[in-house]
Design an enzyme around this catalytic site. Structure first.
Site, PDB file in Angstrom:
ATOM      1  N   HIS A  82       0.845  -1.199   0.000  1.00  0.00           N
ATOM      2  CA  HIS A  82       0.000   0.000   0.000  1.00  0.00           C
ATOM      3  C   HIS A  82       0.876   1.243   0.000  1.00  0.00           C
ATOM      4  O   HIS A  82       1.875   1.319   0.718  1.00  0.00           O
ATOM      5  CB  HIS A  82      -0.910   0.029   1.227  1.00  0.00           C
ATOM      6  CG  HIS A  82      -1.719   1.285   1.324  1.00  0.00           C
ATOM      7  ND1 HIS A  82      -2.875   1.483   0.594  1.00  0.00           N
ATOM      8  CD2 HIS A  82      -1.518   2.422   2.031  1.00  0.00           C
ATOM      9  CE1 HIS A  82      -3.359   2.670   0.868  1.00  0.00           C
ATOM     10  NE2 HIS A  82      -2.559   3.273   1.730  1.00  0.00           N
ATOM     11  N   ARG A 168     -15.161  11.964   8.294  1.00  0.00           N
ATOM     12  CA  ARG A 168     -13.947  12.687   8.671  1.00  0.00           C
ATOM     13  C   ARG A 168     -13.665  13.814   7.702  1.00  0.00           C
ATOM     14  O   ARG A 168     -13.238  14.907   8.090  1.00  0.00           O
ATOM     15  CB  ARG A 168     -12.757  11.722   8.706  1.00  0.00           C
ATOM     16  CG  ARG A 168     -12.794  10.751   9.885  1.00  0.00           C
ATOM     17  CD  ARG A 168     -11.859   9.581   9.649  1.00  0.00           C
ATOM     18  NE  ARG A 168     -10.522  10.031   9.317  1.00  0.00           N
ATOM     19  CZ  ARG A 168      -9.679   9.351   8.554  1.00  0.00           C
ATOM     20  NH1 ARG A 168     -10.032   8.183   8.050  1.00  0.00           N
ATOM     21  NH2 ARG A 168      -8.482   9.832   8.299  1.00  0.00           N
ATOM     22  N   SER A 183      -7.792   3.183   9.094  1.00  0.00           N
ATOM     23  CA  SER A 183      -8.407   3.203   7.759  1.00  0.00           C
ATOM     24  C   SER A 183      -7.576   2.396   6.777  1.00  0.00           C
ATOM     25  O   SER A 183      -8.094   1.522   6.065  1.00  0.00           O
ATOM     26  CB  SER A 183      -8.549   4.651   7.277  1.00  0.00           C
ATOM     27  OG  SER A 183      -8.979   4.708   5.935  1.00  0.00           O
TER      28      SER A 183
END
Length: 435
Positions: A82, A168, A183
């Site tokens: 990621h 958010r 998250s």
């Protein structure tokens, strides 16, 4: 008084027990907690923070709020990767086939881009016919056959994250480190990864602006990974300038193919080798960084990584006969300005270049916007390179009606050429965090 009790507990700085966090997330996903209550809870977390155990419990609660992908049928250790996002970050399209060619399965779910940062799914969809929606059986079967698959993230993966992220964004709590970390990690865990490598970027072209903030986030996520039984390593990388030399979807596919053919830029390849090495180590295919880098370079030199990329594109329905023969990019027009001064490239405003590319149609201002996969910017010089008068700096690829000379002037103003060579440029990879 539930869920007010949970809000009050965090408002008062108490440590929330696992059961309370799980109940709050489950109730929110199923409509038993109102948006205004979840917003108050997010602000309490933003102001009071969370312990590592709380963040790990929140991460698992969010991961288990929807479908959990089961990668256990795959042989070996599936390793996911990621990136926290940046300009000209083509890393996934290069590192995934290299790692797969080394024998580490890559079963990856990716997202689309928003704003000036590109999404892996958008890049792949620049390839005619490429399918980014697969069934779970197709996904697993492809990884078993060729070593890798990349698909768009299912709406049923970590739905709590989608709800909380939208909230958010509207309540000034995006920057909360516990909420950022949970998250990212909840989606990786829900997607079935047994081990995770993170590329945490800092700089003007990244979400985290300073190296210290990037290190803090990276350490937090690495600890979460270990706490929940998912070995996690993190690479800290600089986004003070574009990572690669291509900004735009088809252009980044072209750059990935060049890199897999042994022609990658030095900044991009340093990150590719750093991430790829950690994936091979976590996947049990390399004993250390030197061994992993040697394997990756052999897979580039032998074109075995390129062969996996071609098989991957073919398996997902994409046109593949052009790979290695001609560029994918076919824009309405192109414009190439040249350098007027001699010197060195001492600064490149990657964020500004990304915003120009977005204005040309390469990115989205909102989720509903369509993109033009063929437009963008191709740079010919990297940070620290020498330049001479008459050398091309970049090419703009635009729609047939675009005013490319005007855009080229804006882009040229974002590239600083100085008479002296820069005294110091941050290394593109500054640290590897493993514990």
């Amino acid at each position: 008084m539930w869920p007010i009790d949970c809000i009050a507990h965090k408002r008062d700085g108490l440590v929330l027990p696992k059961e309370e966090i799980e109940r709050f997330i489950d109730d929110y996903v199923h409509g038993r907690v109102a948006d205004y209550q979840a917003a108050a809870w997010c602000m309490a977390v933003y102001l009071k923070g969370m312990t590592e155990e709380e963040i790990a419990d929140l991460t698992l609660a969010m991961a288990h709020s929807g479908d959990m992908v089961d990668l256990s049928p795959l042989a070996g250790i599936p390793v996911d990767k990621h990136s926290t996002g940046g300009i000209a970050d083509t890393t996934t399209l290069i590192v995934a086939p290299l790692v797969a060619a080394a024998g580490v399965p890559v079963a990856k779910m990716s997202g689309r881009g928003l704003g000036f940062t590109g999404g892996t799914i958008d890049k792949l969809e620049a390839i005619p016919g490429f399918r980014t929606t697969l069934t779970e059986d197709e996904f697993l079967h492809q990884v078993q056959n060729i070593g890798m698959a990349i698909m768009s993230q299912s709406a049923d993966i970590a739905p709590a994250d989608k709800l909380l992220y939208a909230l958010r964004d509207a309540t000034a709590t995006v920057e909360s480190l516990p909420l950022i970390a949970s998250s990212i990690m909840s989606k990786k865990i829900a997607a079935g990864a047994k081990a995770i490598v993170l590329d945490v970027k800092y700089g003007e072209g990244a979400f985290m602006k300073t190296k210290e903030d990037a290190r803090h986030l990276a350490h937090t996520m690495v600890r979460i990974g270990h706490l929940v039984g998912r070995p996690t390593h993190a690479v800290i990388s600089s986004m003070e300038a574009p990572l690669g030399t291509a900004i735009g979807n088809s252009l980044e596919v072209d750059e990935a193919i060049e890199a897999l053919s042994g022609k990658g830029g030095r900044r991009l390849m340093e990150v590719v080798l750093a991430i790829g090495s950690q994936m091979l180590i976590l996947g049990g295919k390399a004993k250390d960084d030197a061994d992993a880098r040697h394997q990756l370079q052999e897979l580039i030199d032998s074109r075995k990584g390129l062969a996996v990329f071609k098989a991957f594109v073919k398996a997902q329905g994409g046109s593949y006969t052009w790979i290695g023969k001609r560029p994918l990019t076919k824009a309405g027009q192109a414009y190439t300005p040249v350098c007027t001064d001699a010197g060195w490239i001492s600064a490149v405003d990657g964020r500004g270049l990304g915003e120009i590319a977005m204005s040309m149609g390469a990115g989205r201002a909102c989720k509903e916007d369509s993109i033009d996969p063929m437009v963008g910017i191709r740079l010919y010089k990297e940070l620290g390179d020498p330049v001479r008068p008459g050398e091309p700096l970049f090419t703009l690829y635009g729609k047939s009606d675009a005013d490319l000379p005007a855009l080229a002037q804006q882009a040229a103003d974002l590239i600083t050429v100085t008479p002296q060579e820069p005294e110091h440029i941050d290394p593109v990879v500054s640290e590897i965090i493993t514990e």
